[in-house]
Write an enzyme that holds these catalytic residues in place. Structure first.
Site, PDB file in Angstrom:
ATOM      1  N   HIS A  15      29.864   8.817  18.813  1.00 46.21           N
ATOM      2  CA  HIS A  15      30.720   9.421  17.570  1.00 46.21           C
ATOM      3  C   HIS A  15      31.630   8.210  16.848  1.00 46.21           C
ATOM      4  CE1 HIS A  15      31.405  12.422  14.697  1.00 46.21           C
ATOM      5  NE2 HIS A  15      32.661  12.578  14.737  1.00 46.21           N
ATOM      6  N   SER A  36      31.630  12.598  10.085  1.00 48.15           N
ATOM      7  CA  SER A  36      32.307  13.656  10.785  1.00 48.15           C
ATOM      8  C   SER A  36      32.604  14.680   9.899  1.00 48.15           C
ATOM      9  CB  SER A  36      33.434  13.143  11.683  1.00 48.15           C
ATOM     10  OG  SER A  36      33.471  14.070  12.851  1.00 48.15           O
ATOM     11  N   GLU A  63      26.412  10.303  20.398  1.00 45.58           N
ATOM     12  CA  GLU A  63      27.532  11.037  19.760  1.00 45.58           C
ATOM     13  C   GLU A  63      28.839  11.571  20.611  1.00 45.58           C
ATOM     14  OE1 GLU A  63      28.325  11.188  16.697  1.00 45.58           O
ATOM     15  OE2 GLU A  63      26.231  11.229  15.442  1.00 45.58           O
TER      16      GLU A  63
END
Length: 454
Positions: free
Chosen positions: A378, A189, A305
């Site tokens: 994610h 990330s 995600e």
């Protein structure tokens, strides 16, 4: 009785300890800095440093949403804005003179949350199974590290912290059984975004040789100058003497000024082009091109995600729960945001890297806990890479999954990451059935994206 180990790096003697199959040396200072000042290397010491406490986390806002998804990841960690510490984890059976691949972990968290020693990112399994040395870096976040006008408040202080950590690794890691000539930087990330921008700094190939970028939000890193300016104006109230807890409290007010800037506002803090050590925005591609022949890249994303954020968005959640059309709405939103923030920019990055003379592989993670509302969202790579049943039990992200399944996939993911770090050729393509697929990037972007219907 805890067995201790003494290491003798150039910075000064360090006392670590045995923890099961690994040896740990935690909370080692790599830099010092005052409020809103660039870091300097931590002074060397003569008396042994007791590296037995975790690195403190940078002061940060508590997020009930992240606690539901990731559990109490920050529980028990002290907070200190002077958080420039790192922790080294190495195999217990490392032999004298052995030189193992080094993997330097840059944690994520939108540049506002997280810490190198968060329990859910414990590298012990990766280290013990794959015989690598992992260095976990803690750095300044939010108003402390990632917003600056360039005048009395410099920009990119967190990035400069990370550079100092990499210089510490180059100078000292041999004493811990690591090979300073074989360093991979990996992050997830915002941590992956940081890795990308570390690549663009002068001298990057002298500090690391491979990069793993896990879900970097490269689609929202350009065109941020106006947003940064609005936030900087709001942040003028924060000074070098403002108490840390007040800085954290004011951060929400500063962040609110990013809301008008669309998807970029979802990661309001971040690296700033045109401020040391980064080039102007129109020069970033050239900076990446220069290092492409010297740094191999493994870059990728999860299949869904954006699905992480739907349960935390009340108005959107109502729409996706509608009969019949709800799943279609969810699919459309997830596809759009995932492509806009992650996949398109990731493919462009890999293609550009290849065209500039580098080697890049792209991957997609499709694994998800059965019936879990977050799907292959994610951060689903974190339990696969840093899986410990006791730290991930009860977290929303993997609820519904059998731990044996997580661990079976995780062992293969950890092997793939470590093989890349060792320099083992990955070939043209490969897969971990039910979890991940990858392929070498070519002159054209990778066109295969797994479609999920759940």
């Amino acid at each position: 009785m805890t067995t201790t180990f003494t290491f003798t790096p150039a910075c000064g003697p360090v006392h670590g300890w045995v923890d099961g199959e690994v040896i740990r040396a935690t909370g080692i200072p790599y830099a010092t800095a005052g409020r809103f000042t660039a870091p300097a290397p931590a002074p060397d010491w003569v008396e042994p440093f007791a590296a037995t406490a975790p690195a403190p986390a940078c002061p940060q806002v508590r997020s009930s949403f992240l606690e539901e998804v990731l559990g109490g990841a920050m529980a028990g960690l002290p907070r200190d804005e002077h958080c420039q510490r790192l922790s080294v984890t190495l195999p217990r059976d490392v032999a004298p003179g052995e030189r193992l691949p080094v993997m330097v972990w840059i944690h994520g968290g939108s540049y506002t949350t997280g810490a190198g020693d968060a329990a859910i990112m414990d590298p012990a399994r990766l280290v013990a199974e794959q015989r690598v040395v992992v260095v976990s870096v803690t750095y300044r976040l939010g108003l402390f590290g990632y917003l600056g006008s360039g005048h009395h408040r410099p920009a990119n202080l967190g990035l400069l912290d990370q550079l100092e950590a990499l210089r510490w690794v180059r100078r000292n890691i041999t004493a811990f059984g690591g090979d300073h000539s074989n360093v991979t930087v990996f992050g997830q990330s915002a941590g992956a975004d940081a890795v990308a921008h570390l690549m663009a700094t002068p001298g990057a190939p002298s500090l690391f040789h491979r990069a793993i970028l896990q879900s970097p939000p490269l689609g929202i890193t350009r065109g941020r100058a106006a947003m940064n300016e609005a936030m900087n104006q709001a942040a003028e109230i924060v000074t070098a003497t403002t108490p840390p807890e007040t800085v954290v409290a004011l951060q929400a007010e500063v962040t609110a000024h990013a809301a008008a800037f669309g998807l970029m506002g979802a990661m309001a803090f971040g690296t700033q082009y045109g401020h040391h050590p980064l080039p102007e925005e129109d020069g970033i591609e050239a900076a990446w091109d220069r290092v492409a022949p010297h740094i191999d890249v493994l870059i990728g994303h999860t299949a869904e995600e954006a699905r992480l954020h739907i349960p935390g968005a009340p108005r959107l959640r109502r729409w996706v729960q509608l009969p019949l059309i709800g799943p279609l709405i969810r699919r459309a939103v997830v596809d759009y945001v995932t492509a806009a923030v992650y996949t398109r920019a990731i493919r462009r990055f890999a293609t550009r890297h290849t065209r500039a003379g580098g080697t890049a592989h792209t991957y997609e993670i499709s694994w998800a806990a059965p019936g879990n509302p977050y799907g292959a969202s994610h951060a689903i790579d974190l339990p696969l890479l840093f899986g410990h049943e006791h730290t991930w039990a009860g977290t929303g992200l993997v609820a519904g999954a059998d731990w044996e399944e997580i661990d079976a996939h995780g062992r293969q993911v950890r092997r793939l990451w470590a093989d890349f770090a060792r320099g083992t050729p990955l070939g043209e393509k490969g897969r971990i059935p039910g979890a991940l697929s990858y392929r070498r990037a070519q002159d054209l972007p990778w066109a295969t994206v797994t479609r999920r219907t759940s």
